[in-house]
Design a protein around this motif. Structure first.
Motif, PDB file in Angstrom:
ATOM      1  N   TRP A 173       0.817  -1.215   0.000  1.00 41.92           N
ATOM      2  CA  TRP A 173       0.000   0.000   0.000  1.00 41.92           C
ATOM      3  C   TRP A 173       0.853   1.269   0.000  1.00 41.92           C
ATOM      4  CZ3 TRP A 173       0.339   3.846   3.584  1.00 41.92           C
ATOM      5  CH2 TRP A 173       0.923   3.527   4.828  1.00 41.92           C
ATOM      6  N   ARG A 174       2.069   1.174   0.521  1.00 40.60           N
ATOM      7  CA  ARG A 174       2.920   2.353   0.662  1.00 40.60           C
ATOM      8  C   ARG A 174       3.303   2.975  -0.680  1.00 40.60           C
ATOM      9  NH1 ARG A 174       4.983   2.824   5.856  1.00 40.60           N
ATOM     10  NH2 ARG A 174       4.308   1.168   7.243  1.00 40.60           N
ATOM     11  N   LEU A 175       3.159   2.205  -1.762  1.00 42.33           N
ATOM     12  CA  LEU A 175       3.475   2.743  -3.089  1.00 42.33           C
ATOM     13  C   LEU A 175       2.521   3.860  -3.509  1.00 42.33           C
ATOM     14  CD1 LEU A 175       4.530  -0.477  -4.978  1.00 42.33           C
ATOM     15  CD2 LEU A 175       5.934   1.560  -4.619  1.00 42.33           C
ATOM     16  N   VAL A 176       1.380   3.983  -2.838  1.00 41.27           N
ATOM     17  CA  VAL A 176       0.453   5.066  -3.161  1.00 41.27           C
ATOM     18  C   VAL A 176       1.033   6.424  -2.725  1.00 41.27           C
ATOM     19  CG1 VAL A 176      -1.021   5.184  -1.096  1.00 41.27           C
ATOM     20  CG2 VAL A 176      -2.021   5.509  -3.366  1.00 41.27           C
ATOM     21  N   MET A 177       2.094   6.387  -1.943  1.00 39.92           N
ATOM     22  CA  MET A 177       2.763   7.629  -1.554  1.00 39.92           C
ATOM     23  C   MET A 177       3.750   8.087  -2.632  1.00 39.92           C
ATOM     24  SD  MET A 177       3.411   7.114   2.541  1.00 39.92           S
ATOM     25  CE  MET A 177       4.055   5.450   2.555  1.00 39.92           C
ATOM     26  N   ALA A 178       4.190   7.157  -3.468  1.00 37.61           N
ATOM     27  CA  ALA A 178       5.186   7.429  -4.510  1.00 37.61           C
ATOM     28  C   ALA A 178       4.543   8.117  -5.715  1.00 37.61           C
ATOM     29  CB  ALA A 178       5.833   6.113  -4.940  1.00 37.61           C
ATOM     30  N   PRO A 179       5.360   8.691  -6.594  1.00 32.77           N
ATOM     31  CA  PRO A 179       4.807   9.239  -7.840  1.00 32.77           C
ATOM     32  C   PRO A 179       4.048   8.159  -8.619  1.00 32.77           C
ATOM     33  CG  PRO A 179       7.070   9.963  -7.544  1.00 32.77           C
ATOM     34  CD  PRO A 179       6.804   8.932  -6.482  1.00 32.77           C
ATOM     35  N   PRO A 180       3.005   8.536  -9.344  1.00 31.42           N
ATOM     36  CA  PRO A 180       2.161   7.562 -10.044  1.00 31.42           C
ATOM     37  C   PRO A 180       2.913   6.599 -10.959  1.00 31.42           C
ATOM     38  CG  PRO A 180       1.128   9.713 -10.078  1.00 31.42           C
ATOM     39  CD  PRO A 180       2.489   9.900  -9.488  1.00 31.42           C
ATOM     40  N   ASP A 181       3.967   7.060 -11.624  1.00 27.41           N
ATOM     41  CA  ASP A 181       4.679   6.162 -12.536  1.00 27.41           C
ATOM     42  C   ASP A 181       5.423   5.052 -11.797  1.00 27.41           C
ATOM     43  OD1 ASP A 181       6.399   8.265 -11.648  1.00 27.41           O
ATOM     44  OD2 ASP A 181       7.821   7.790 -13.243  1.00 27.41           O
ATOM     45  N   ILE A 182       5.734   5.245 -10.542  1.00 29.05           N
ATOM     46  CA  ILE A 182       6.395   4.190  -9.764  1.00 29.05           C
ATOM     47  C   ILE A 182       5.392   3.064  -9.499  1.00 29.05           C
ATOM     48  CG2 ILE A 182       7.627   3.652  -7.625  1.00 29.05           C
ATOM     49  CD1 ILE A 182       9.105   5.599  -9.622  1.00 29.05           C
ATOM     50  N   LEU A 183       4.194   3.420  -9.114  1.00 32.51           N
ATOM     51  CA  LEU A 183       3.135   2.427  -8.923  1.00 32.51           C
ATOM     52  C   LEU A 183       2.856   1.701 -10.241  1.00 32.51           C
ATOM     53  CD1 LEU A 183       0.010   2.835  -6.773  1.00 32.51           C
ATOM     54  CD2 LEU A 183      -0.263   2.007  -9.068  1.00 32.51           C
ATOM     55  N   THR A 184       2.808   2.437 -11.337  1.00 33.08           N
ATOM     56  CA  THR A 184       2.572   1.835 -12.655  1.00 33.08           C
ATOM     57  C   THR A 184       3.692   0.869 -13.010  1.00 33.08           C
ATOM     58  OG1 THR A 184       1.362   3.789 -13.376  1.00 33.08           O
ATOM     59  CG2 THR A 184       2.168   2.330 -15.108  1.00 33.08           C
ATOM     60  N   TYR A 185       4.932   1.239 -12.701  1.00 34.08           N
ATOM     61  CA  TYR A 185       6.055   0.336 -12.956  1.00 34.08           C
ATOM     62  C   TYR A 185       5.893  -0.977 -12.186  1.00 34.08           C
ATOM     63  CZ  TYR A 185      10.312  -2.081 -11.825  1.00 34.08           C
ATOM     64  OH  TYR A 185      11.214  -3.088 -11.568  1.00 34.08           O
ATOM     65  N   VAL A 186       5.561  -0.896 -10.905  1.00 32.71           N
ATOM     66  CA  VAL A 186       5.433  -2.115 -10.093  1.00 32.71           C
ATOM     67  C   VAL A 186       4.313  -3.002 -10.644  1.00 32.71           C
ATOM     68  CG1 VAL A 186       4.894  -3.041  -7.794  1.00 32.71           C
ATOM     69  CG2 VAL A 186       6.468  -1.110  -8.030  1.00 32.71           C
ATOM     70  N   VAL A 187       3.211  -2.403 -11.064  1.00 36.54           N
ATOM     71  CA  VAL A 187       2.133  -3.186 -11.682  1.00 36.54           C
ATOM     72  C   VAL A 187       2.637  -3.835 -12.966  1.00 36.54           C
ATOM     73  CG1 VAL A 187      -0.128  -3.063 -12.818  1.00 36.54           C
ATOM     74  CG2 VAL A 187       0.237  -1.910 -10.628  1.00 36.54           C
ATOM     75  N   SER A 188       3.325  -3.077 -13.803  1.00 43.01           N
ATOM     76  CA  SER A 188       3.860  -3.632 -15.049  1.00 43.01           C
ATOM     77  C   SER A 188       4.794  -4.798 -14.768  1.00 43.01           C
ATOM     78  CB  SER A 188       4.621  -2.557 -15.834  1.00 43.01           C
ATOM     79  OG  SER A 188       3.763  -1.536 -16.237  1.00 43.01           O
ATOM     80  N   HIS A 189       5.660  -4.619 -13.786  1.00 46.97           N
ATOM     81  CA  HIS A 189       6.597  -5.668 -13.388  1.00 46.97           C
ATOM     82  C   HIS A 189       5.848  -6.950 -13.005  1.00 46.97           C
ATOM     83  CE1 HIS A 189      10.423  -6.936 -11.242  1.00 46.97           C
ATOM     84  NE2 HIS A 189       9.532  -7.743 -10.714  1.00 46.97           N
ATOM     85  N   GLU A 190       4.848  -6.801 -12.146  1.00 44.20           N
ATOM     86  CA  GLU A 190       4.115  -7.991 -11.679  1.00 44.20           C
ATOM     87  C   GLU A 190       3.280  -8.615 -12.795  1.00 44.20           C
ATOM     88  OE1 GLU A 190       5.181  -9.298  -9.101  1.00 44.20           O
ATOM     89  OE2 GLU A 190       6.233  -7.516  -8.387  1.00 44.20           O
ATOM     90  N   VAL A 191       2.713  -7.813 -13.665  1.00 42.69           N
ATOM     91  CA  VAL A 191       1.946  -8.347 -14.794  1.00 42.69           C
ATOM     92  C   VAL A 191       2.864  -9.160 -15.718  1.00 42.69           C
ATOM     93  CG1 VAL A 191       0.706  -7.678 -16.896  1.00 42.69           C
ATOM     94  CG2 VAL A 191       0.069  -6.676 -14.696  1.00 42.69           C
ATOM     95  N   CYS A 192       4.101  -8.717 -15.879  1.00 42.49           N
ATOM     96  CA  CYS A 192       5.060  -9.474 -16.700  1.00 42.49           C
ATOM     97  C   CYS A 192       5.356 -10.848 -16.101  1.00 42.49           C
ATOM     98  CB  CYS A 192       6.344  -8.681 -16.896  1.00 42.49           C
ATOM     99  SG  CYS A 192       6.136  -7.262 -18.010  1.00 42.49           S
ATOM    100  N   HIS A 193       5.174 -10.981 -14.790  1.00 44.52           N
ATOM    101  CA  HIS A 193       5.365 -12.296 -14.162  1.00 44.52           C
ATOM    102  C   HIS A 193       4.284 -13.293 -14.579  1.00 44.52           C
ATOM    103  CE1 HIS A 193       8.926 -11.751 -11.870  1.00 44.52           C
ATOM    104  NE2 HIS A 193       8.436 -10.745 -11.131  1.00 44.52           N
TER     105      HIS A 193
END
Length: 175
Positions: free
Chosen positions: A113-133
Motif C-alpha cells: 500500500w505504501r506505493l500510493v505515496m510514490a509518484p504515479p509512474d512508480i506504482l505503474t512500474y510495479v504493476v507492469s513488473h508484476e503483470v510481466c510475471h
C-alpha cells in the motif's frame, strides 16, 4: 501526538504532499475527503479526549491510504489487462517489509500500500513488473526484455525505489 501537531504533518501521496485539515463533526462517523492538496477530516463527536481523537484520525488515515492504494492498483491492473489481454484472480493490498509487489502462480497480485505515496509512474512500474510475471515467473533476461517493452523507463523507476523506498517503508503517521 497532539491534534494540532497532526494538522502540521504533510502526508505523502502520489508524489506530492497533502495538508491535513481537521474539523469536528456532529456525526457518528469520521469522514475523510481529499480535494486538491488537502485531506479534510471531519472528526466524529464520539471521540472526546485528545488521545481518542488522535487515535481515530491516525486509524482513519491508514484506512484511507489503503483504500486509495486498492483503487489505484486495481485501476492500473485493469488498464494493463485491457492492453495485454490477461486474466487474474485477485488483488491484495499488504504492508510488506521487503517487497513492493508479487504475483503468484495462481494469478494473484499482492501490492504494498505504501506505493500510493510514490509518484504515479512508480506504482505503474510495479504493476507492469508484476503483470510481466504472468508470462515469466522469474527475473530472466526474457522477463526484463518484456518489462522494458511494456515500461521503457523501468530502470529509472527501479532507481527511484532504491533511492526513496526506505522513506516509504519507514513512514509512520502516529508511531
Amino acid at each position: 501526538m497532539k491534534l494540532s501537531e497532526l494538522e502540521n504533518i504533510k502526508l505523502p501521496f502520489r508524489g506530492t504532499e497533502l495538508n491535513i485539515k481537521i474539523t469536528k463533526s456532529p456525526f457518528a462517523q469520521t469522514r475523510l475527503t481529499q480535494k486538491g492538496d488537502t485531506l479534510s477530516i471531519s472528526l466524529s463527536s464520539l471521540y472526546q479526549t485528545e488521545s481518542e481523537q488522535t487515535k481515530e484520525i491516525c486509524g482513519q488515515i491508514m484506512i484511507w491510504y489503503k483504500a486509495q492504494a486498492r483503487r489505484y492498483f486495481t485501476q492500473e491492473v485493469e488498464i494493463a489487462k485491457a492492453k495485454y489481454n490477461f486474466s487474474y484472480k485477485d488483488i491484495s493490498i499488504k504492508d510488506t517489509v521487503s517487497r513492493w509487489g508479487s504475483c503468484s502462480t495462481q494469478k494473484n497480485f499482492n501490492f504494498n500500500w505504501r506505493l500510493v505515496m510514490a509518484p504515479p509512474d512508480i506504482l505503474t512500474y510495479v504493476v507492469s513488473h508484476e503483470v510481466c510475471h504472468l508470462t515469466y515467473m522469474d527475473h530472466s533476461k526474457d522477463f526484463w526484455a518484456l518489462v522494458a517493452q511494456r515500461f521503457p523507463k523501468y530502470k529509472e523507476a527501479k532507481q527511484w525505489l532504491t533511492k526513496n523506498g526506505s522513506n516509504l517503508l519507514n513512514f509512520q503517521l502516529c508511531g
